[in-house]
Design a protein around this motif. Structure first.
Motif, short mmCIF file in Angstrom:
data_model
loop_
_atom_site.label_atom_id
_atom_site.label_comp_id
_atom_site.label_asym_id
_atom_site.label_seq_id
_atom_site.Cartn_x
_atom_site.Cartn_y
_atom_site.Cartn_z
N GLY A 115 0.81 -1.22 0.00
CA GLY A 115 0.00 0.00 0.00
C GLY A 115 0.84 1.26 0.00
N LYS A 116 1.87 1.30 0.82
CA LYS A 116 2.75 2.46 0.88
C LYS A 116 3.47 2.68 -0.45
CE LYS A 116 2.05 4.29 4.82
NZ LYS A 116 1.45 5.62 4.87
N TYR A 165 -4.89 3.54 5.87
CA TYR A 165 -6.14 3.64 5.11
C TYR A 165 -6.82 4.98 5.40
CZ TYR A 165 -11.04 2.64 3.97
OH TYR A 165 -12.32 2.69 3.49
N GLU A 166 -6.94 5.30 6.68
CA GLU A 166 -7.62 6.55 7.05
C GLU A 166 -6.87 7.78 6.58
OE1 GLU A 166 -8.40 6.21 11.24
OE2 GLU A 166 -10.05 4.82 10.92
N ILE A 191 -5.68 1.91 -1.39
CA ILE A 191 -6.84 1.78 -0.51
C ILE A 191 -7.39 0.35 -0.57
CG2 ILE A 191 -9.26 2.48 -0.22
CD1 ILE A 191 -8.31 5.35 -1.02
N GLU A 192 -7.47 -0.21 -1.77
CA GLU A 192 -7.96 -1.59 -1.92
C GLU A 192 -7.08 -2.58 -1.16
OE1 GLU A 192 -8.70 -2.93 -5.94
OE2 GLU A 192 -9.40 -0.93 -6.50
N TRP A 193 -5.77 -2.41 -1.27
CA TRP A 193 -4.87 -3.33 -0.58
C TRP A 193 -4.93 -3.15 0.93
CZ3 TRP A 193 -3.25 -7.66 -2.40
CH2 TRP A 193 -3.07 -7.83 -3.76
N TYR A 194 -5.08 -1.91 1.38
CA TYR A 194 -5.24 -1.70 2.82
C TYR A 194 -6.51 -2.38 3.32
CZ TYR A 194 -1.55 1.90 2.75
OH TYR A 194 -0.37 2.58 2.63
N LEU A 249 2.37 1.80 -3.41
CA LEU A 249 1.37 2.31 -4.35
C LEU A 249 1.08 3.79 -4.09
CD1 LEU A 249 -0.95 -0.81 -4.31
CD2 LEU A 249 0.46 -0.03 -6.24
N GLU A 250 1.00 4.17 -2.82
CA GLU A 250 0.80 5.58 -2.48
C GLU A 250 1.90 6.45 -3.08
OE1 GLU A 250 -0.08 7.02 1.54
OE2 GLU A 250 -0.46 4.92 2.07
N ARG A 251 3.15 6.02 -2.89
CA ARG A 251 4.29 6.78 -3.41
C ARG A 251 4.22 6.96 -4.92
NH1 ARG A 251 7.15 3.37 -0.36
NH2 ARG A 251 8.01 2.27 -2.16
N ASN A 252 3.61 5.99 -5.58
CA ASN A 252 3.54 6.03 -7.03
C ASN A 252 2.22 6.61 -7.54
OD1 ASN A 252 6.10 4.79 -8.08
ND2 ASN A 252 5.50 3.27 -6.58
N GLY A 253 1.46 7.24 -6.65
CA GLY A 253 0.24 7.91 -7.05
C GLY A 253 -0.94 7.00 -7.33
#
Length: 103
Positions: A59-60, A98-99, A72-75, A62-66
């Motif tokens: 998840g982290k 997630y939050e 969110i789905e993985w979380y 994916l976040e870094r990569n926009g």
């Protein structure tokens, strides 16, 4: 021999070992090799959905990569697995991540 080489060598002997895949993915992240790290995390979670720690790191990444929606789905999947495993610590970490994205 460096960590990556050692992990790769061990993975040749035990190609489906989730711990080794997860560890190698973390090493790739240190080198900004998100592509290979993502593939390893996804392989871990495909073969062993209960390997809860990989959800957070994927998840982290994916976040870094926009890729917020995918993170969110993985979380969410990780929270379900953590809850099923009664792993409150992992659940709390995943829920916080997630939050941070949702709210």
């Amino acid at each position: 021999m460096g960590r990556i080489e050692k992990l790769q060598e061990l993975l040749q002997q035990m190609p489906d070992d989730s711990f080794l895949r997860h560890a190698l993915a973390l090493e790739y992240i240190k080198l900004n090799n998100d592509k290979d790290a993502k593939a390893l995390f996804e392989a871990v979670l495909k073969n062993e959905p209960g390997y809860v720690g990989s959800y957070y790191h994927l998840g982290k990444l994916l976040e870094r990569n926009g890729e917020t929606a995918l993170a969110i789905e993985w979380y969410e999947k990780g929270m379900q697995q953590a809850k099923a495993a009664n792993d409150q610590h992992a659940y709390n970490e995943l829920q916080a991540a997630y939050e941070d994205l949702v709210y």
